[in-house]
Scaffold this active site. Structure first.
Site, PDB file in Angstrom:
ATOM      1  N   GLY A  43       0.842  -1.200   0.000  1.00 48.99           N
ATOM      2  CA  GLY A  43       0.000   0.000   0.000  1.00 48.99           C
ATOM      3  C   GLY A  43       0.872   1.242   0.000  1.00 48.99           C
ATOM      4  O   GLY A  43       2.042   1.194  -0.386  1.00 48.99           O
ATOM      5  N   ARG A 331     -13.956  13.000  13.439  1.00 48.01           N
ATOM      6  CA  ARG A 331     -14.752  11.804  13.178  1.00 48.01           C
ATOM      7  C   ARG A 331     -15.353  11.180  14.433  1.00 48.01           C
ATOM      8  O   ARG A 331     -16.498  10.750  14.425  1.00 48.01           O
ATOM      9  CB  ARG A 331     -13.867  10.777  12.488  1.00 48.01           C
ATOM     10  CG  ARG A 331     -13.489  11.232  11.114  1.00 48.01           C
ATOM     11  CD  ARG A 331     -12.530  10.294  10.443  1.00 48.01           C
ATOM     12  NE  ARG A 331     -12.336  10.752   9.068  1.00 48.01           N
ATOM     13  CZ  ARG A 331     -11.487  10.203   8.217  1.00 48.01           C
ATOM     14  NH1 ARG A 331     -10.755   9.187   8.575  1.00 48.01           N
ATOM     15  NH2 ARG A 331     -11.379  10.674   6.996  1.00 48.01           N
TER      16      ARG A 331
END
Lengths: 659, 247
Positions: A43, A331
């Site tokens: 990644g 969040r």
């Protein structure tokens, strides 16, 4: 001395990295050629580390379980990447990015690491643009920015709603370049199943070739775990189906401490669960909160359609509770607020476990702006809407399409229905300032480590951290270890340690096939996910966590008696792959609950119901819990807690307020 | 809804394969196509049979891993979506659905619906990059790029490398995939320095992998889940010809 020595260099915060970078030992180019490095994962962190280390001259082997390194789940990141460029002239700086990140993490991260992250953030953007990553631009040809949660400046760079894709493809192209040059050996469709230690140092891995099923031995002078987070412990999450904790967990069981396992991020804006068949959850980027307004009806169990509910009967609860940040609160705050409204009976949709994310106001605002810009007189409401929709489409088109495809509803006409879902794990392998775990020679980068986000990660910071670790930090810090390894010749994989490790992996595989039970791997994974979501999810309490630990232990026992793994070991066998991963989740889940249980405070994404303020905000206990929980593995179900005290020399922890 | 699936089963690259019929019951229209396969596989496991191998990962249409050839079309009947984003509301009760792997010489079958697409990686490794080592870059805003060029480059860069273009092409040509990368980099000033070499190397690798030629049927553009435009192929041809002329 405790093994949790963070090795933070001396000096003032702003000077630490510059000074350290200039004094860290180097490995000369001729020696680099004979040093081998294993990178697990491809990644943002893995691909950037593998390509950069290869550019420096090391011999690199990179592993991923997907069919190509380009598919790693960083690709799915939507919203953006933060960088302290201050291109918008709105007062941003390295210090401010640092401060926002430490505050956003609810004062549970390391100052020195976060400051370094903020420092290199600007280099990342430069590097990506040089690679040809097509970030969004203004008409003048310069880069465009937007806002993200928990900040008051515009520092987020983006490429429509596909920022992760574009950054990963940039890192992937650099990686492929090094593969083409023969500097990196890429092992796709391979899964790391064990770390090999020789004389206490990480010296290689055992990997399974997923096509042939064959176990392979690979030597490395150092091993980098860049395998992402463990959100799939919850079964349902925004992670990819294959995202797993196996590499990190095997590392943990071989001596790497696990940092803050209970810190998981529940993302506020995801598409709600539609039924039992659900296999994964889909995120709707946080960037939507720039323009979308979140609301529920003021009346409980309101059966009217969204557009039939008049303005004054809507409760824009984030704007009401947090006027300073409104819909752009971090969040953790936004997720809890949505849960609070739904639990109180104000939820919408058939399941009543959703809130509205509404773009009507943005469409009208943009429409009016366009009408003015285009000099159209006497525009009809319809015309204004049309122009507004065009602007919204340009900004978020792919997200709206995705929403429509999944739900069958058109978000240009109806507000989106959203609900929080597991998204990211701030916890991970404990690492020191060099990104090295407690096992010498074993490193952890990106989401796989615990280091930079404290108890809550701010939006657009994951991409920043993954690339910072890979492009700009590990290439320097790894020198402090490898400079002492130049005399270590490559160890043949016939060494007894490799033999032993392979034998253990084979034994586990044989054991899984021998069970011949009655239930599929998914059956157990779903059960584990439910325990975790109910008892170690958005809100936790002592009773629930103690129950969860018992239930997970029982489930683990049942798994090892009753799981059914079909097929054979020597072939492409997704059931076997899943079985291995779920067996690790069944151990990690328990540790997450233990960590949540010991942390008798609320901070960031970790909300203990017993510890909250009168108005339901998280209540930290800085005297008791200003530490990183670093867990040492002591045999199955047994872990020892070590504490790394967090010292705040520059930022002074205070009650986080977004009001 | 109740459906009949005819799925390609092939144990390995060396063995022959065939279509096998499977009934599936009580499928919700909110399920994705892959979730329907999860249901089928769960049934097979319960019966003690080996489940169907298929590639998938993100299940949100961006990783490019899923790859099913559904009723003669890559990613199924809906335009602009990958298999994982295809939902069962696109089918109706009683349908028979035929599911095969991508078929192309350069994409050999690994097992069942899984194919080997590493040829794409090798094409990128041959030149699909800008040679810039980490640490070399100048300030990002020192390279202003006209928005229309940046937007076009982005549109080309949106390719997910799934291989639907190859699967649908009667020639098994990879022109859309290769041209998307060539275009993205050719449109940007950073990419111009290596443009000549890049297009030649990538085209040579594409041929070496055994992909077919382009005969401009345009099927790739229609079936591309990310809307990659044929314009890219035109741009690549232009790049390729001028690269060969200027030699």
């Amino acid at each position: 001395m405790s093994k949790v020595d963070s090795k933070i260099p001396a000096g003032s915060l702003a000077e630490k990295w510059t000074q350290y970078r200039s004094s860290v030992p180097l490995v000369n180019p001729a020696n680099k050629r004979s040093i081998e490095i294993i990178v697990v994962g491809s990644g943002l962190a893995g691909a950037s580390a593998a390509s950069t280390l290869a550019e420096l001259g090391y011999k690199v082997k990179c592993f991923c379980f997907q069919d190509s390194p380009r598919r790693a789940h960083s690709i799915a990141a939507q919203g953006g990447i933060n960088a302290a460029k201050n291109y918008q002239n709105d007062g941003d700086s390295v210090y401010r990015l640092f401060y926002d990140t430490v505050k956003g993490g609810d004062y549970r991260s390391r100052e020195a690491n976060v400051y370094r992250l903020a420092e290199v953030s600007a280099n990342i953007i430069d590097q990506c643009v040089a690679q040809g990553v097509p970030l969004a631009r203004e008409y003048g040809g310069l880069l465009s920015n937007r806002s993200f949660g928990g900040t008051q400046v515009q520092r987020t760079f983006y490429a429509a709603g596909q920022t992760g894709q574009q950054l990963l493809l940039g890192a992937y192209s650099s990686l492929e370049r090094q593969i083409g040059l023969g500097n990196v050996e890429m092992c796709a469709r391979h899964e790391m199943l064990e770390v090999v230690l020789i004389d206490g140092k990480a010296r290689g891995i055992i990997a399974r070739d997923l096509i042939s099923g064959k176990l392979e031995r690979h030597f490395g002078h150092a091993v980098l775990i860049c395998s992402g987070g463990y959100g799939n412990v919850f079964y349902l999450s925004t992670n990819a189906m294959g995202s797993n904790a196996t590499a990190a967990w095997k590392a943990h069981k071989k001596g790497a401490y696990f940092g803050n396992p209970c810190f998981t991020q529940i993302h506020p804006t995801c598409i709600p669960v539609s039924g039992d068949h659900q296999s994964k959850l889909t995120l709707m980027s946080e960037s939507l909160r720039n323009d979308g307004r979140i609301w529920v009806p003021k009346q409980k169990d309101d059966k009217r359609k969204a557009f039939d509910i008049p303005e004054e009967e809507r409760d824009y609860y984030l704007e009401r509770r947090y006027p300073a940040f409104g819909n752009l609160v971090p969040r953790d705050v936004a997720s809890r607020a949505a849960k609070e409204r739904c639990d109180a009976g104000f939820g919408v949709g058939t399941s009543k476990m959703a809130v509205y994310l509404d773009f009507a106001a943005a469409i009208e605002r943009y429409g009016k702006q366009q009408i003015l810009k285009l000099g159209i007189d006497n525009a009809s409401a319809e015309e204004i809407r049309k122009h507004g929709m065009d602007v919204v489409k340009e900004k978020y088109g792919n997200l709206f399409d995705m929403y429509k495809q999944i739900t069958g509803e058109d978000p240009y006409q109806l507000p989106m229905r959203i609900y929080p879902a597991v998204h990211y794990t701030m916890g991970g392998l404990w690492v020191d300032y060099n990104l090295m775990t407690t096992v010498p020679g074993m490193y952890a980068l990106g989401e796989a480590n615990f280091s930079d986000h404290g108890a809550n990660r701010l939006g657009a910071s994951a991409l920043m951290q993954g690339l910072a670790d890979g492009y700009f930090i590990i290439p320097y810090t790894i020198g402090s270890y490898l400079s002492n390894e130049i005399r270590t010749k490559a160890i043949p994989t016939s060494h007894p340690a490799f033999e032993e490790a392979e034998k253990n992996v084979q034994a586990t595989i044989d054991r899984l096939f021998a069970i011949k039970g009655t239930h599929s791997v998914d059956h157990f994974h779903k059960k584990l996910g439910k325990i975790m979501w109910d008892k170690c999810g958005m809100a936790r309490n002592e009773k629930g966590l103690k129950e969860a630990i018992e239930e997970i232990r029982a489930l683990r026992e049942e798994f090892w008696k009753d799981v059914r793994v079909t097929g054979t070991p020597n072939e492409l066998n997704p059931e076997l792959e899943k079985a291995g991963r779920v067996s690790d989740f069944l151990e990690l889940g328990e540790l997450m609950c233990m960590d949540a249980l010991q942390r008798k405070e609320s901070c960031g994404g970790h909300f203990r119901e017993e510890y909250q303020t009168e108005d339901g905000e998280a209540k930290r206990d800085d005297d008791g819990f200003s530490f990183v929980a670093a867990w040492e593995y002591k045999g199955q179900g047994s872990f020892e807690l070590h504490k790394e005290e967090l010292n705040f020399d520059v930022v002074h922890p205070s009650q986080r307020s977004y009001k | 809804m109740n459906l009949t699936l005819k799925v390609w089963r092939q144990n390995s690259a060396k063995e022959a394969g065939n279509l096998v019929s499977y009934p599936v019951k009580d499928i919700s229209e909110d399920m994705s196509f892959l979730e329907m396969f999860d249901v089928l596989n769960e049934q097979l496991i319960t019966k003690g049979e080996v489940p169907i191998a298929f590639d998938h990962d993100c299940r949100e249409g961006i990783c490019g891993m899923c790859s099913m050839f559904i009723n003669g079309r890559p990613h199924g009947p809906k335009q602009g979506v990958t298999t994982c984003q295809l939902h069962m509301r696109s089918f109706k009760d009683g349908d028979t659905i035929v599911v095969e792997p991508w078929r192309a010489k350069a994409f050999p079958v690994v097992k069942d619906l899984v194919v080997d697409r590493s040829a794409f990686d090798r094409i990128i490794a041959s030149g699909g990059f800008i040679s810039v080592n980490a640490g070399n870059a100048q300030d990002a805003n020192n390279i202003p790029i006209p928005k229309p060029d940046a937007d076009k480059a982005f549109d080309a860069a949106a390719c997910i490398g799934c291989g639907a273009c190859v699967a649908t092409c009667k020639n098994s040509s990879a022109m859309l995939f290769v041209s998307a990368k060539v275009s993205q980099l050719a449109l940007l000033p950073q990419g111009k320095i290596e443009a000549t070499m890049r297009v030649k190397e990538m085209v040579a690798q594409m041929d070496k992998e055994g992909f077919g030629n382009c005969s401009n049927t345009g099927a790739c553009e229609i079936e591309c889940p990310k809307g990659i435009s044929l314009e890219n192929i035109a741009r690549m041809n232009r790049e390729f010809y001028s690269a060969n002329i200027t030699e």
